[in-house]
Design an enzyme around this catalytic site. Structure first.
Site, PDB file in Angstrom:
ATOM      1  N   ASN A 262      35.666  62.439  -8.232  1.00  0.00           N
ATOM      2  CA  ASN A 262      36.018  61.033  -8.021  1.00  0.00           C
ATOM      3  C   ASN A 262      36.729  60.515  -9.272  1.00  0.00           C
ATOM      4  O   ASN A 262      36.121  60.410 -10.338  1.00  0.00           O
ATOM      5  CB  ASN A 262      34.720  60.258  -7.761  1.00  0.00           C
ATOM      6  CG  ASN A 262      34.948  58.781  -7.528  1.00  0.00           C
ATOM      7  OD1 ASN A 262      35.999  58.244  -7.852  1.00  0.00           O
ATOM      8  ND2 ASN A 262      33.935  58.119  -6.979  1.00  0.00           N
TER       9      ASN A 262
ATOM     10  N   CYS B  15      36.997  51.429  -7.989  1.00  0.00           N
ATOM     11  CA  CYS B  15      37.707  52.443  -7.192  1.00  0.00           C
ATOM     12  C   CYS B  15      38.681  51.828  -6.194  1.00  0.00           C
ATOM     13  O   CYS B  15      39.517  52.535  -5.626  1.00  0.00           O
ATOM     14  CB  CYS B  15      36.713  53.338  -6.465  1.00  0.00           C
ATOM     15  SG  CYS B  15      35.575  54.151  -7.587  1.00  0.00           S
TER      16      CYS B  15
ATOM     17  N   HIS C 180      40.189  56.954  -0.718  1.00  0.00           N
ATOM     18  CA  HIS C 180      39.611  57.168  -2.047  1.00  0.00           C
ATOM     19  C   HIS C 180      38.740  58.417  -1.977  1.00  0.00           C
ATOM     20  O   HIS C 180      37.905  58.569  -1.085  1.00  0.00           O
ATOM     21  CB  HIS C 180      38.788  55.939  -2.437  1.00  0.00           C
ATOM     22  CG  HIS C 180      37.916  56.171  -3.629  1.00  0.00           C
ATOM     23  ND1 HIS C 180      38.394  56.728  -4.794  1.00  0.00           N
ATOM     24  CD2 HIS C 180      36.595  55.938  -3.844  1.00  0.00           C
ATOM     25  CE1 HIS C 180      37.402  56.820  -5.666  1.00  0.00           C
ATOM     26  NE2 HIS C 180      36.306  56.359  -5.111  1.00  0.00           N
TER      27      HIS C 180
HETATM   28  O1  UT7 Z   1      33.524  55.510  -5.876  1.00  0.00           O
HETATM   29  C1  UT7 Z   1      32.174  55.338  -5.495  1.00  0.00           C
HETATM   30  C2  UT7 Z   1      31.357  56.303  -6.264  1.00  0.00           C
HETATM   31  N1  UT7 Z   1      30.088  56.679  -5.767  1.00  0.00           N
HETATM   32  C3  UT7 Z   1      29.860  57.439  -4.683  1.00  0.00           C
HETATM   33  O2  UT7 Z   1      30.700  57.774  -3.902  1.00  0.00           O
HETATM   34  C4  UT7 Z   1      28.429  57.914  -4.504  1.00  0.00           C
HETATM   35  C5  UT7 Z   1      27.961  57.842  -3.085  1.00  0.00           C
HETATM   36  N2  UT7 Z   1      26.722  58.635  -2.944  1.00  0.00           N
HETATM   37  C6  UT7 Z   1      26.771  59.957  -2.899  1.00  0.00           C
HETATM   38  O3  UT7 Z   1      27.822  60.573  -2.935  1.00  0.00           O
HETATM   39  C7  UT7 Z   1      25.451  60.683  -2.691  1.00  0.00           C
HETATM   40  O4  UT7 Z   1      24.415  59.744  -2.524  1.00  0.00           O
HETATM   41  C8  UT7 Z   1      25.127  61.622  -3.877  1.00  0.00           C
HETATM   42  C9  UT7 Z   1      26.080  62.824  -3.862  1.00  0.00           C
HETATM   43  C10 UT7 Z   1      25.208  60.880  -5.183  1.00  0.00           C
HETATM   44  C11 UT7 Z   1      23.701  62.152  -3.714  1.00  0.00           C
HETATM   45  O5  UT7 Z   1      23.558  62.803  -2.465  1.00  0.00           O
HETATM   46  P1  UT7 Z   1      22.312  62.456  -1.551  1.00  0.00           P
HETATM   47  O6  UT7 Z   1      22.357  63.375  -0.396  1.00  0.00           O
HETATM   48  O7  UT7 Z   1      22.340  60.974  -1.260  1.00  0.00           O
HETATM   49  O8  UT7 Z   1      21.087  62.853  -2.477  1.00  0.00           O
HETATM   50  P2  UT7 Z   1      19.889  61.943  -2.961  1.00  0.00           P
HETATM   51  O9  UT7 Z   1      20.359  60.939  -3.963  1.00  0.00           O
HETATM   52  O10 UT7 Z   1      19.144  61.437  -1.759  1.00  0.00           O
HETATM   53  O11 UT7 Z   1      18.979  63.012  -3.721  1.00  0.00           O
HETATM   54  C12 UT7 Z   1      18.392  64.118  -3.022  1.00  0.00           C
HETATM   55  C13 UT7 Z   1      17.681  65.003  -4.030  1.00  0.00           C
HETATM   56  C14 UT7 Z   1      16.787  64.203  -4.977  1.00  0.00           C
HETATM   57  O12 UT7 Z   1      15.622  64.981  -5.200  1.00  0.00           O
HETATM   58  P3  UT7 Z   1      14.248  64.634  -4.435  1.00  0.00           P
HETATM   59  O13 UT7 Z   1      13.932  63.211  -4.799  1.00  0.00           O
HETATM   60  O14 UT7 Z   1      14.558  64.800  -2.963  1.00  0.00           O
HETATM   61  O15 UT7 Z   1      13.294  65.643  -4.988  1.00  0.00           O
HETATM   62  C15 UT7 Z   1      17.583  64.136  -6.255  1.00  0.00           C
HETATM   63  O16 UT7 Z   1      16.770  64.056  -7.403  1.00  0.00           O
HETATM   64  O17 UT7 Z   1      18.641  65.661  -4.853  1.00  0.00           O
HETATM   65  C16 UT7 Z   1      18.300  65.466  -6.235  1.00  0.00           C
HETATM   66  N3  UT7 Z   1      19.538  65.464  -7.012  1.00  0.00           N
HETATM   67  C17 UT7 Z   1      20.116  66.588  -7.450  1.00  0.00           C
HETATM   68  N4  UT7 Z   1      19.764  67.882  -7.326  1.00  0.00           N
HETATM   69  C18 UT7 Z   1      20.598  68.809  -7.881  1.00  0.00           C
HETATM   70  C19 UT7 Z   1      20.298  64.409  -7.392  1.00  0.00           C
HETATM   71  N5  UT7 Z   1      21.380  64.842  -8.087  1.00  0.00           N
HETATM   72  C20 UT7 Z   1      21.280  66.198  -8.132  1.00  0.00           C
HETATM   73  C21 UT7 Z   1      22.095  67.189  -8.682  1.00  0.00           C
HETATM   74  N6  UT7 Z   1      21.710  68.484  -8.539  1.00  0.00           N
HETATM   75  N7  UT7 Z   1      23.250  66.930  -9.333  1.00  0.00           N
END
Ligand code: UT7
Length: 365
Positions: free
Chosen positions: A299, A120, A269
């Site tokens: 993204n 990225c 980005h």
């Molecule tokens: O160019 C670089 C590219 N990458 C990025 O920019 C990614 C950076 N990270 C992020 O943007 C965030 O970490 C995410 C959007 C990927 C995730 O958000 P988060 O607030 O960090 O969520 P999390 O990973 O802590 O997950 C929270 C909950 C989990 O469930 P439990 O364990 O609390 O029961 C996940 O399983 O949300 C669940 N989850 C979802 N639920 C519904 C993960 N993905 C999804 C989804 N829909 N798509």
């Protein structure tokens, strides 16, 4: 025209363009594919929809469309270009370089071409490289194209990643700044830390050529033709992203002798609205000075900054002399920032109407 070797030059962005595929994949479409919801995706990322390349579109074909628009806005054609630099982590193949595919498509017969891959951060890396060709007098007109077909490296069964990414391309033309005119790239900061490679990476080969078949797929639907996939530790990427973008932007501003209030528009980005809000708070940049269009595209990796730049120009958000702070982070881990003094680009005609949200025209895969 190629400037005389040895001349002390600054680089201006003289043209911008972007291309996004027609197909829109909304959060509601994703609800039919994985266990997720529009509310979760919007709240956690800010994304509402993304574009998906059709079966015959590649990073090369989309990049060429963006490049043509950028050349038109600079009043140039392909034959005026000395160098094409492609920024992509989803090239059309292992080789030739996607930049070379673009070079051929736009008729840049006398140009050389190569790709850079810094995930990225690819566009900022390519911009810095291209600028150095211009300032050294090695190339008079450089086309920098960020283009990605991430839909072909996304695991469409993994809800933690598939909701985030999209396809598209953006391009800029670089030329020497004329005496007495605004325009220049200041204080580029580029960093990487391979020890953090496991946070975000893609296994396997790059995006397939049209008609190529991934393991166990029939190649008919771009969302199914996945032969490699993105693996991400979202929470850790999130944490590192905010720190890396903040530190890169602060180092860049310090190097340029500027403060956050000197920045007319920040062009980050486009990954996650929460990352961008935290970054803006750290820098004490008001959010209206941080350009965001990720709700429509998700993204798009190396394409995200040039797509955003082309849209900001089309919306009339930039004036000659404005200072634009560009900042990025991504897989590698890579990150960086640069300040661009805006030189005034003719408004790209075809961008005048930025496409808004549209319902998906395709059935869920
Ligand atoms: O160019 C670089 C590219 N990458 C990025 O920019 C990614 C950076 N990270 C992020 O943007 C965030 O970490 C995410 C959007 C990927 C995730 O958000 P988060 O607030 O960090 O969520 P999390 O990973 O802590 O997950 C929270 C909950 C989990 O469930 P439990 O364990 O609390 O029961 C996940 O399983 O949300 C669940 N989850 C979802 N639920 C519904 C993960 N993905 C999804 C989804 N829909 N798509």
């Amino acid at each position: 025209m190629t400037p005389a070797p040895g001349a002390l030059l600054r680089t201006r962005i003289s043209g911008v363009g972007r291309y996004v595929p027609e197909r829109v994949l909304t959060n509601h479409d994703l609800e039919q594919m994985v266990e997720t919801s529009d509310a979760w995706i919007v709240e956690r990322s800010g994304i509402r929809e993304r574009r998906i390349a059709s079966g015959d579109e590649t990073s090369g074909t989309m990049g060429a469309r963006a490049a043509e628009e950028a050349l038109a806005s600079a009043g140039l054609t392909g034959s005026d270009v000395d160098l094409v630099i492609g920024a992509t982590c989803t090239p059309d193949g292992m080789f030739p370089a996607t930049a070379t595919v673009i070079q051929d498509a736009i008729g840049a017969g006398s140009a050389s071409s190569f790709d850079v891959n810094a995930a990225c951060t690819g566009f900022l890396t390519a911009l810095s490289v291209g600028s150095q060709f211009v300032t050294s007098g090695s190339a008079g007109r450089v086309l920098v194209v960020g283009s990605e077909t991430l839909s072909r490296v996304v695991d469409w069964t993994d809800r933690s990643t598939c909701v985030l990414f999209g396809d598209g391309a953006g391009a800029v033309v670089l030329e020497p700044t004329q005496e007495g005119e605004p325009g220049g790239l200041a204080s580029p900061v580029l960093r990487s830390d391979g020890a953090l490679g496991d946070l975000l990476y893609a296994r396997g080969p790059a995006s397939a050529r049209p008609g190529a078949r991934g393991i166990g797929d029939n190649g008919a639907d771009p969302l199914r033709a996945v032969a490699s996939c993105i693996v991400m530790d979202g929470r850790n990427v999130f944490r590192h992203a905010i720190t890396a973008m903040t530190e890169a932007a602060q180092a860049c501003l310090a190097g340029a002798g500027l403060r956050a209030e000197d920045i007319a528009l920040c062009m980050p980005h486009q990954a996650n609205v929460r990352i961008l809000s935290a970054f803006a708070r750290n820098l004490e940049l008001s959010e209206e000075r941080v350009y965001m269009n990720l709700e429509r595209y998700g993204n798009t990796s190396a394409a995200s900054i040039p797509i955003a730049l082309a849209e900001a120009v089309a919306e009339g958000r930039l004036s000659a002399g404005d200072r634009v702070l560009m900042v990025a982070f991504g897989g590698g881990f890579t990150w960086g920032a640069t300040v661009v003094e805006w030189s005034g680009v003719r408004r790209p005609e075809r961008l005048a109407a930025v496409p808004g949200s549209r319902a998906s025209t395709a059935p869920p895969p």
